[in-house]
Design a protein around this motif. Sequence first.
Motif, PDB file in Angstrom:
ATOM      1  N   ARG A 164     126.317  35.285 -57.802  1.00  0.00           N
ATOM      2  CA  ARG A 164     125.569  35.871 -56.691  1.00  0.00           C
ATOM      3  C   ARG A 164     125.770  35.071 -55.402  1.00  0.00           C
ATOM      4  N   SER A 165     125.890  33.761 -55.546  1.00  0.00           N
ATOM      5  CA  SER A 165     126.079  32.919 -54.353  1.00  0.00           C
ATOM      6  C   SER A 165     127.401  33.204 -53.656  1.00  0.00           C
ATOM      7  N   GLN A 166     128.342  33.841 -54.366  1.00  0.00           N
ATOM      8  CA  GLN A 166     129.643  34.187 -53.773  1.00  0.00           C
ATOM      9  C   GLN A 166     129.571  35.493 -52.989  1.00  0.00           C
ATOM     10  N   GLU A 167     128.451  36.223 -53.140  1.00  0.00           N
ATOM     11  CA  GLU A 167     128.211  37.484 -52.433  1.00  0.00           C
ATOM     12  C   GLU A 167     129.359  38.489 -52.630  1.00  0.00           C
ATOM     13  N   PRO A 168     129.719  38.761 -53.880  1.00  0.00           N
ATOM     14  CA  PRO A 168     130.803  39.730 -54.107  1.00  0.00           C
ATOM     15  C   PRO A 168     130.334  41.161 -53.845  1.00  0.00           C
ATOM     16  N   ASP A 169     131.275  42.022 -53.527  1.00  0.00           N
ATOM     17  CA  ASP A 169     130.964  43.440 -53.355  1.00  0.00           C
ATOM     18  C   ASP A 169     130.847  44.146 -54.700  1.00  0.00           C
ATOM     19  N   VAL A 170     131.612  43.661 -55.665  1.00  0.00           N
ATOM     20  CA  VAL A 170     131.607  44.231 -57.012  1.00  0.00           C
ATOM     21  C   VAL A 170     131.544  43.098 -58.031  1.00  0.00           C
ATOM     22  N   VAL A 171     130.710  43.279 -59.056  1.00  0.00           N
ATOM     23  CA  VAL A 171     130.739  42.399 -60.231  1.00  0.00           C
ATOM     24  C   VAL A 171     131.283  43.233 -61.377  1.00  0.00           C
ATOM     25  N   TRP A 172     132.336  42.747 -61.984  1.00  0.00           N
ATOM     26  CA  TRP A 172     133.059  43.490 -63.039  1.00  0.00           C
ATOM     27  C   TRP A 172     133.046  42.654 -64.313  1.00  0.00           C
ATOM     28  N   ALA A 173     132.857  43.298 -65.465  1.00  0.00           N
ATOM     29  CA  ALA A 173     132.853  42.572 -66.732  1.00  0.00           C
ATOM     30  C   ALA A 173     133.553  43.382 -67.812  1.00  0.00           C
ATOM     31  N   VAL A 174     134.058  42.672 -68.835  1.00  0.00           N
ATOM     32  CA  VAL A 174     134.632  43.326 -70.006  1.00  0.00           C
ATOM     33  C   VAL A 174     134.059  42.659 -71.250  1.00  0.00           C
ATOM     34  N   GLN A 175     133.420  43.466 -72.113  1.00  0.00           N
ATOM     35  CA  GLN A 175     132.809  42.978 -73.350  1.00  0.00           C
ATOM     36  C   GLN A 175     132.883  44.068 -74.419  1.00  0.00           C
ATOM     37  N   THR A 176     132.804  43.632 -75.686  1.00  0.00           N
ATOM     38  CA  THR A 176     132.716  44.574 -76.803  1.00  0.00           C
ATOM     39  C   THR A 176     131.405  44.436 -77.552  1.00  0.00           C
ATOM     40  N   ASN A 177     130.784  43.269 -77.514  1.00  0.00           N
ATOM     41  CA  ASN A 177     129.528  43.031 -78.211  1.00  0.00           C
ATOM     42  C   ASN A 177     128.395  43.744 -77.474  1.00  0.00           C
ATOM     43  N   SER A 178     127.730  44.672 -78.150  1.00  0.00           N
ATOM     44  CA  SER A 178     126.698  45.475 -77.496  1.00  0.00           C
ATOM     45  C   SER A 178     125.511  44.640 -77.047  1.00  0.00           C
ATOM     46  N   ALA A 179     125.123  43.651 -77.853  1.00  0.00           N
ATOM     47  CA  ALA A 179     123.989  42.803 -77.475  1.00  0.00           C
ATOM     48  C   ALA A 179     124.313  42.025 -76.201  1.00  0.00           C
ATOM     49  N   GLY A 180     125.521  41.493 -76.135  1.00  0.00           N
ATOM     50  CA  GLY A 180     125.940  40.759 -74.940  1.00  0.00           C
ATOM     51  C   GLY A 180     126.044  41.658 -73.727  1.00  0.00           C
ATOM     52  N   THR A 181     126.580  42.858 -73.927  1.00  0.00           N
ATOM     53  CA  THR A 181     126.706  43.805 -72.816  1.00  0.00           C
ATOM     54  C   THR A 181     125.339  44.186 -72.271  1.00  0.00           C
ATOM     55  N   GLY A 182     124.416  44.554 -73.165  1.00  0.00           N
ATOM     56  CA  GLY A 182     123.080  44.945 -72.735  1.00  0.00           C
ATOM     57  C   GLY A 182     122.379  43.831 -71.984  1.00  0.00           C
ATOM     58  N   ALA A 183     122.556  42.594 -72.475  1.00  0.00           N
ATOM     59  CA  ALA A 183     121.926  41.448 -71.820  1.00  0.00           C
ATOM     60  C   ALA A 183     122.516  41.211 -70.437  1.00  0.00           C
ATOM     61  N   LEU A 184     123.834  41.281 -70.311  1.00  0.00           N
ATOM     62  CA  LEU A 184     124.473  41.047 -69.022  1.00  0.00           C
ATOM     63  C   LEU A 184     124.027  42.082 -67.994  1.00  0.00           C
ATOM     64  N   VAL A 185     124.003  43.333 -68.390  1.00  0.00           N
ATOM     65  CA  VAL A 185     123.637  44.407 -67.458  1.00  0.00           C
ATOM     66  C   VAL A 185     122.185  44.260 -67.007  1.00  0.00           C
ATOM     67  N   SER A 186     121.287  44.017 -67.950  1.00  0.00           N
ATOM     68  CA  SER A 186     119.875  43.909 -67.587  1.00  0.00           C
ATOM     69  C   SER A 186     119.611  42.670 -66.741  1.00  0.00           C
ATOM     70  N   GLN A 187     120.290  41.552 -67.051  1.00  0.00           N
ATOM     71  CA  GLN A 187     120.107  40.328 -66.270  1.00  0.00           C
ATOM     72  C   GLN A 187     120.692  40.475 -64.865  1.00  0.00           C
ATOM     73  N   PHE A 188     121.789  41.211 -64.743  1.00  0.00           N
ATOM     74  CA  PHE A 188     122.342  41.496 -63.414  1.00  0.00           C
ATOM     75  C   PHE A 188     121.315  42.252 -62.568  1.00  0.00           C
ATOM     76  N   SER A 189     120.670  43.237 -63.181  1.00  0.00           N
ATOM     77  CA  SER A 189     119.727  44.067 -62.424  1.00  0.00           C
ATOM     78  C   SER A 189     118.487  43.289 -62.000  1.00  0.00           C
ATOM     79  N   GLU A 190     118.167  42.212 -62.729  1.00  0.00           N
ATOM     80  CA  GLU A 190     116.979  41.418 -62.407  1.00  0.00           C
ATOM     81  C   GLU A 190     117.197  40.500 -61.209  1.00  0.00           C
ATOM     82  N   LEU A 191     118.448  40.246 -60.882  1.00  0.00           N
ATOM     83  CA  LEU A 191     118.764  39.411 -59.721  1.00  0.00           C
ATOM     84  C   LEU A 191     119.072  40.309 -58.516  1.00  0.00           C
TER      85      LEU A 191
END
Length: 449
Positions: A265-292
């Motif tokens: 977030r400190s880099q102020e990107p226009d897009v944050v992009w991720a690649v994952q297969t683990n559903s638990a990890g994906t769900g956590a990343l997406v929800s944590q992104f939305s909280e910031l």
Amino acid sequence: MVDNTESSIDTISERRQLLKLLGAGSLVGLAGCAGGSDNNEDTGGEGEASSEEGGSTERSYDTLRVGAYGPLTGPTANIGEAKRTGWEVVAEFINENGGINGAEIELFFADSESEPGQGRSAVNRLIQEQDIDILGGGYHSDVSLSVVELANENDLPFIIDESVSGAINDAILEQNMETVFKTAPPSQAYAVAWGNFVKDLQESEIGYFPFEDQTIAMIAEDTSYGISVMEQTAEQVQDAGWEVVSQDEVPLDETDFTSLLARIRSQEPDVVWAVQTNSAGTGALVSQFSELDFGEAHFFHNFGLSVGQALEQAGAGANGAFTITHPAEIPALISEKGWDEAWNESTELDISGNAATSMTNIEVIARMVESAGGVEQFVEMSRTEWEEHVIGQDPITGGVGYIDFQENHQAAWGGPDTIPSIGYQAVDGELNFVWPFELAESEIDTEFY
């Protein structure tokens, strides 16, 4: 092709008898399409190998013995469940509609547990103990990289259904794996799709697009699949005029991304992009992104967010996020095959891209064997005959597109008449098919941007 016997081994029955005498795994490069010694131990399939008194074996051609492997347990077991259901539904559908020239499909399953060593061992047991004729499946590319070598050593026909890493394509060509073919587009297809997607969003001025700085931060699971997709996508978006401000690798089973996201977030990107297969990890990343508070940044996710469990875990935090996946289910084709009704009669699960690839996997196997003349003719093929047969096969309609294998053993990809990459937007717990624009079923909802 190496011949380790005094005379050529031309038929599958001769090869099996020799394997019993010399020991499983001792022969490499013998002619014939399937391998393994006969053993009545059941490792997950339905049915057993037939044998006569005294231990001799006489092959019956009224069944096609298909091995299928995937992550049936472990961190991606939900995906394994969808894949197994897909294999079972279409195998039963084919059997109920006359089989393969009258022969029924008999399934035997191997659990990779998302681990290369375990996957290789489990598939080896199918080969040696269940006497399978052909192998299908695959999910994690690391696992498939170990299994392709095993299939090649045992002259076993293998149709990989979902592993995308380009390293698999390289291994097939470099080691002349005549028996191995790959349906899923390589990781390069994801990269090409993301490059085209950001161009389209920029040109169409959708959401907060167009961005002036065009900066993107990237996150990948630390598997060959994740890293290769990230590296190739970075090249494609850079070609489209974007600056990659960071590339981070995370463990496959990671679920706490707060520190990483704060730094990004400190880099102020226009897009944050991720690649994952683990559903638990994906769900956590997406929800944590939305909280910031990432301001006007858009969130992109390669594949993982297309899995229902990940989308459910992310909840409202996924709203507006984009994901691209391939192969992906194409409802019109699944309906055309009649698989949707068969699926709904068998399970309460939704048809996912994972399920659709397995459904397609069994269909491709069945049509390949059928067009060879039947089970007997198929098992009597040599390596070279199988290779020529698969490459010469007319396109096969599946649930993810039209399967047409090329000289490089890769199914053609990238367009509506082959295997397209599909872009979705998450909206209120659902995925809307929004890209490519010319194929889309929904327009992008800009309420979230």
